[in-house]
Design an enzyme around this catalytic site. Structure first.
Site, PDB file in Angstrom:
ATOM      1  CG  HIS A  61      48.871  37.541  35.212  1.00  0.00           C
ATOM      2  ND1 HIS A  61      47.755  38.344  35.364  1.00  0.00           N
ATOM      3  CD2 HIS A  61      48.835  36.662  36.252  1.00  0.00           C
ATOM      4  CE1 HIS A  61      47.095  37.977  36.452  1.00  0.00           C
ATOM      5  NE2 HIS A  61      47.721  36.950  37.006  1.00  0.00           N
ATOM      6  CG  ASP A  65      43.749  33.634  39.123  1.00  0.00           C
ATOM      7  OD1 ASP A  65      44.946  33.402  38.828  1.00  0.00           O
ATOM      8  OD2 ASP A  65      43.397  34.689  39.688  1.00  0.00           O
ATOM      9  CG  ASP A 211      45.830  39.281  39.386  1.00  0.00           C
ATOM     10  OD1 ASP A 211      44.683  39.707  39.145  1.00  0.00           O
ATOM     11  OD2 ASP A 211      46.074  38.102  39.684  1.00  0.00           O
TER      12      ASP A 211
END
Length: 311
Positions: A61, A65, A211
């Site tokens: 994504h 980060d 994530d």
């Protein structure tokens, strides 16, 4: 046949002095694959000796980060006079974001860069003896996880039976049988491959979630995986925080690994609030998962064994 994972970045959104933002390097028989590219990834690649021979970058994504290292990495590749193409795989809907990142310095890379959108269920890369498959995860934006799935291997060749019971002399006929071809002996006897070759043996599977909250789609993608690399941003005390930010706790990652029947679990994306103490993460994951589980350090490598390595 080597399948080596190097953990280049194991921190959450905020880097620490010990952990860089997200990046996972996978090397398989000369194919170098990079999963996510947080800020400073190129330095991690130099520090830990992976080199820049990446031909495919897989982005889970486009939160900062996980992608802010892309401009620096591609610029370094450009300075090194790279000529061969780079493929950047991103979740559906994120092509324009990826292109902006690639041109963030105002200069378009001089080597070809192809940005490819992928959706859950897509084969992002059809490699030589393996595939990289995208699967659905649950985060706060367009996101996918990736599974590296090797092809089945040939069954074991029973040399003793071939030579002593069937009287097949060592030589080309062994290779023919192992390739699935029948052979004819001098006396006219035809020997079929299944007489001396066992059932196909599974290859290895490595799964990287990026994530995500705990999802059934991860359980499915990681079924019998040799290594599951799962988001474990928080410990149980922050379970509500994990849910509100669409992350997982270490215990939840352990539960996913157990449900999937994975052999090993690596806990990554560790929040900076835990600094250098990840003992709670490891204890909570172990409470849910009987297999090997740990929080890898940046720079740590793991050579993934075949499922039948101990047979």
């Amino acid at each position: 046949m080597s399948l080596r994972v190097t953990f280049l970045g194991t921190s959450g959104a905020i880097p620490t002095t010990e952990r860089n933002p997200a990046a996972l390097f996978v090397s398989r028989e000369g194919d170098d694959l990079l999963f996510d590219c947080g800020e400073g990834t190129q330095r991690q690649m130099m520090r830990y000796g992976t080199g820049f021979g990446v031909d495919h970058l897989f982005v889970t994504h486009t939160h900062g980060d996980h992608v802010l290292g892309i401009p620096g990495l591609t610029q370094t590749m450009d300075f090194n006079e790279r000529e061969r193409p780079l493929a950047v795989h991103v979740p559906a809907g994120e092509r324009s974001t990826a292109k902006r990142l690639l041109n963030a310095t105002g200069n378009t890379p001089s080597f070809p860069v192809r940005v490819k959108e992928v959706r859950a269920g897509d084969v992002a890369l059809d490699g030589d003896g393996y595939e990289v498959r995208a699967f659905d995860v649950n985060h706060r934006t367009n996101a996918v996880g990736y599974a590296i799935v090797e092809d089945d291997r040939k069954g074991r060749f029973d040399r003793e039976k071939a030579e002593e019971e069937l009287g097949i002399e060592p030589g080309p006929k062994y290779s023919q049988l192992h390739r699935g071809e029948s052979v004819e002996l001098e006396d006219g006897t035809v020997v079929d491959p299944d007489a001396v070759v066992g059932d196909p043996r599974p290859g290895r599977t490595v799964v990287y979630t990026g994530d995500t909250t705990p999802t059934g789609s991860t359980v499915e993608a990681a079924a019998d995986a040799d290594l599951l690399v799962h988001d474990a941003t928080f410990t149980d005390e922050c379970e509500d925080r994990a849910a509100s930010t669409a992350h997982s706790t270490a215990a939840q990652a352990g539960s996913i690994a157990r449900q999937a029947g994975a052999r090993r679990l690596a806990l990554v994306h560790i929040s900076s609030r835990y600094a250098g103490d990840v003992s709670a993460h490891e204890a909570e994951a172990a409470g849910e998962f009987d297999g090997e589980s740990w929080v890898p350090s940046d720079g740590e490598t793991f050579d993934v064994p075949f499922p039948d390595a101990d047979d």
